[in-house]
Write a protein that holds these residues in place. Sequence first.
Motif, PDB file in Angstrom:
ATOM      1  N   THR A 144       1.234  13.339  -5.983  1.00  0.00           N
ATOM      2  CA  THR A 144       0.252  14.101  -6.761  1.00  0.00           C
ATOM      3  C   THR A 144      -0.181  15.350  -5.993  1.00  0.00           C
ATOM      4  O   THR A 144      -0.217  16.454  -6.560  1.00  0.00           O
ATOM      5  CB  THR A 144      -0.983  13.220  -7.071  1.00  0.00           C
ATOM      6  OG1 THR A 144      -0.556  12.094  -7.830  1.00  0.00           O
ATOM      7  CG2 THR A 144      -2.043  13.987  -7.828  1.00  0.00           C
TER       8      THR A 144
ATOM      9  N   LYS B   1       3.111   2.139  -2.012  1.00  0.00           N
ATOM     10  CA  LYS B   1       3.239   2.692  -3.362  1.00  0.00           C
ATOM     11  C   LYS B   1       2.071   3.623  -3.657  1.00  0.00           C
ATOM     12  O   LYS B   1       2.254   4.697  -4.249  1.00  0.00           O
ATOM     13  CB  LYS B   1       3.313   1.573  -4.396  1.00  0.00           C
ATOM     14  CG  LYS B   1       4.599   0.790  -4.319  1.00  0.00           C
ATOM     15  CD  LYS B   1       4.641  -0.328  -5.332  1.00  0.00           C
ATOM     16  CE  LYS B   1       5.938  -1.113  -5.159  1.00  0.00           C
ATOM     17  NZ  LYS B   1       5.957  -2.313  -5.955  1.00  0.00           N
ATOM     18  N   ASN B   2       0.855   3.230  -3.243  1.00  0.00           N
ATOM     19  CA  ASN B   2      -0.310   4.096  -3.453  1.00  0.00           C
ATOM     20  C   ASN B   2      -0.214   5.361  -2.618  1.00  0.00           C
ATOM     21  O   ASN B   2      -0.563   6.455  -3.085  1.00  0.00           O
ATOM     22  CB  ASN B   2      -1.606   3.341  -3.108  1.00  0.00           C
ATOM     23  CG  ASN B   2      -1.886   2.206  -4.064  1.00  0.00           C
ATOM     24  OD1 ASN B   2      -1.404   2.212  -5.192  1.00  0.00           O
ATOM     25  ND2 ASN B   2      -2.648   1.233  -3.606  1.00  0.00           N
ATOM     26  N   VAL B   3       0.262   5.216  -1.380  1.00  0.00           N
ATOM     27  CA  VAL B   3       0.428   6.384  -0.510  1.00  0.00           C
ATOM     28  C   VAL B   3       1.427   7.346  -1.138  1.00  0.00           C
ATOM     29  O   VAL B   3       1.185   8.561  -1.203  1.00  0.00           O
ATOM     30  CB  VAL B   3       0.878   5.953   0.908  1.00  0.00           C
ATOM     31  CG1 VAL B   3       1.384   7.132   1.712  1.00  0.00           C
ATOM     32  CG2 VAL B   3      -0.266   5.263   1.636  1.00  0.00           C
ATOM     33  N   GLN B   4       2.557   6.816  -1.593  1.00  0.00           N
ATOM     34  CA  GLN B   4       3.587   7.665  -2.205  1.00  0.00           C
ATOM     35  C   GLN B   4       3.038   8.367  -3.442  1.00  0.00           C
ATOM     36  O   GLN B   4       3.260   9.554  -3.654  1.00  0.00           O
ATOM     37  CB  GLN B   4       4.828   6.835  -2.578  1.00  0.00           C
ATOM     38  CG  GLN B   4       5.655   6.418  -1.398  1.00  0.00           C
ATOM     39  CD  GLN B   4       6.334   7.581  -0.692  1.00  0.00           C
ATOM     40  OE1 GLN B   4       6.380   8.696  -1.168  1.00  0.00           O
ATOM     41  NE2 GLN B   4       6.849   7.328   0.493  1.00  0.00           N
ATOM     42  N   SER B   5       2.315   7.622  -4.266  1.00  0.00           N
ATOM     43  CA  SER B   5       1.763   8.186  -5.493  1.00  0.00           C
ATOM     44  C   SER B   5       0.750   9.288  -5.181  1.00  0.00           C
ATOM     45  O   SER B   5       0.804  10.377  -5.768  1.00  0.00           O
ATOM     46  CB  SER B   5       1.107   7.071  -6.316  1.00  0.00           C
ATOM     47  OG  SER B   5       0.493   7.611  -7.443  1.00  0.00           O
ATOM     48  N   GLU B   6      -0.153   9.024  -4.247  1.00  0.00           N
ATOM     49  CA  GLU B   6      -1.160  10.025  -3.880  1.00  0.00           C
ATOM     50  C   GLU B   6      -0.497  11.259  -3.260  1.00  0.00           C
ATOM     51  O   GLU B   6      -0.874  12.399  -3.556  1.00  0.00           O
ATOM     52  CB  GLU B   6      -2.172   9.416  -2.905  1.00  0.00           C
ATOM     53  CG  GLU B   6      -3.363  10.316  -2.664  1.00  0.00           C
ATOM     54  CD  GLU B   6      -4.451   9.646  -1.832  1.00  0.00           C
ATOM     55  OE1 GLU B   6      -5.250  10.376  -1.250  1.00  0.00           O
ATOM     56  OE2 GLU B   6      -4.499   8.404  -1.771  1.00  0.00           O
TER      57      GLU B   6
ATOM     58  N   GLU C 264       0.811  -1.223   0.000  1.00  0.00           N
ATOM     59  CA  GLU C 264       0.000   0.000   0.000  1.00  0.00           C
ATOM     60  C   GLU C 264       0.845   1.273   0.000  1.00  0.00           C
ATOM     61  O   GLU C 264       0.340   2.351  -0.320  1.00  0.00           O
ATOM     62  CB  GLU C 264      -0.929   0.025   1.223  1.00  0.00           C
ATOM     63  CG  GLU C 264      -1.937  -1.082   1.267  1.00  0.00           C
ATOM     64  CD  GLU C 264      -1.475  -2.272   2.117  1.00  0.00           C
ATOM     65  OE1 GLU C 264      -0.270  -2.589   2.105  1.00  0.00           O
ATOM     66  OE2 GLU C 264      -2.327  -2.890   2.753  1.00  0.00           O
TER      67      GLU C 264
END
Length: 180
Positions: free
Chosen positions: A52, A44-49, A42
């Motif tokens: 952004t 990776k999603n935190v980093q991506s969000e 998860e």
Amino acid sequence: MKSKFFLIVFGIIIAGFSMSAQGQSLKIGYTNVDYVLSNLPEMKNVQSEFETYQKQLQNQIQAKQQTLRSKVTEYEQNVQANQWSDVVRADKERELQQMDQNLQKFAQDAQKSMQAKYTELLQPLYKKIETAIKQVAEEEGYTHIFNSGTPGTDILLFANDESDVTDKIFVKLGVTPPTE
């Protein structure tokens, strides 16, 4: 800092004696919560969000900086051409100072907002890890599990590898423990 460390060690010793007196044995484990966190899928999603969100704020800051630069250039050209009266010139200077202060305030607020957003995004993951630690402790009979390997908050000075519960926490989280 040293007094805090000694209080923690003293507390562990007292807890150990207390548990021994009650017939319970002291079993201590450790893990590195930051290591577990960084290896969760998860993240990776935190980093991506977060990236952004960070990019949006940085774009707004850059747009405000560009507007201020354009206004400063316009001001300098008009001053050199001697096109403004002293009253207009003073008014333009106040306007530029106010724009600069607003930009600085926006940048500070954006920094605080980014920190708050990152904390908000990580909170569910920390909660998930905390739940897994409690489950491992209950299932394996650990009386204490410490966080180790985080500079500045590391209070564990020595422990054998058998006390490391990190892989058990990964399994509890449904994550294959990373190989080093």
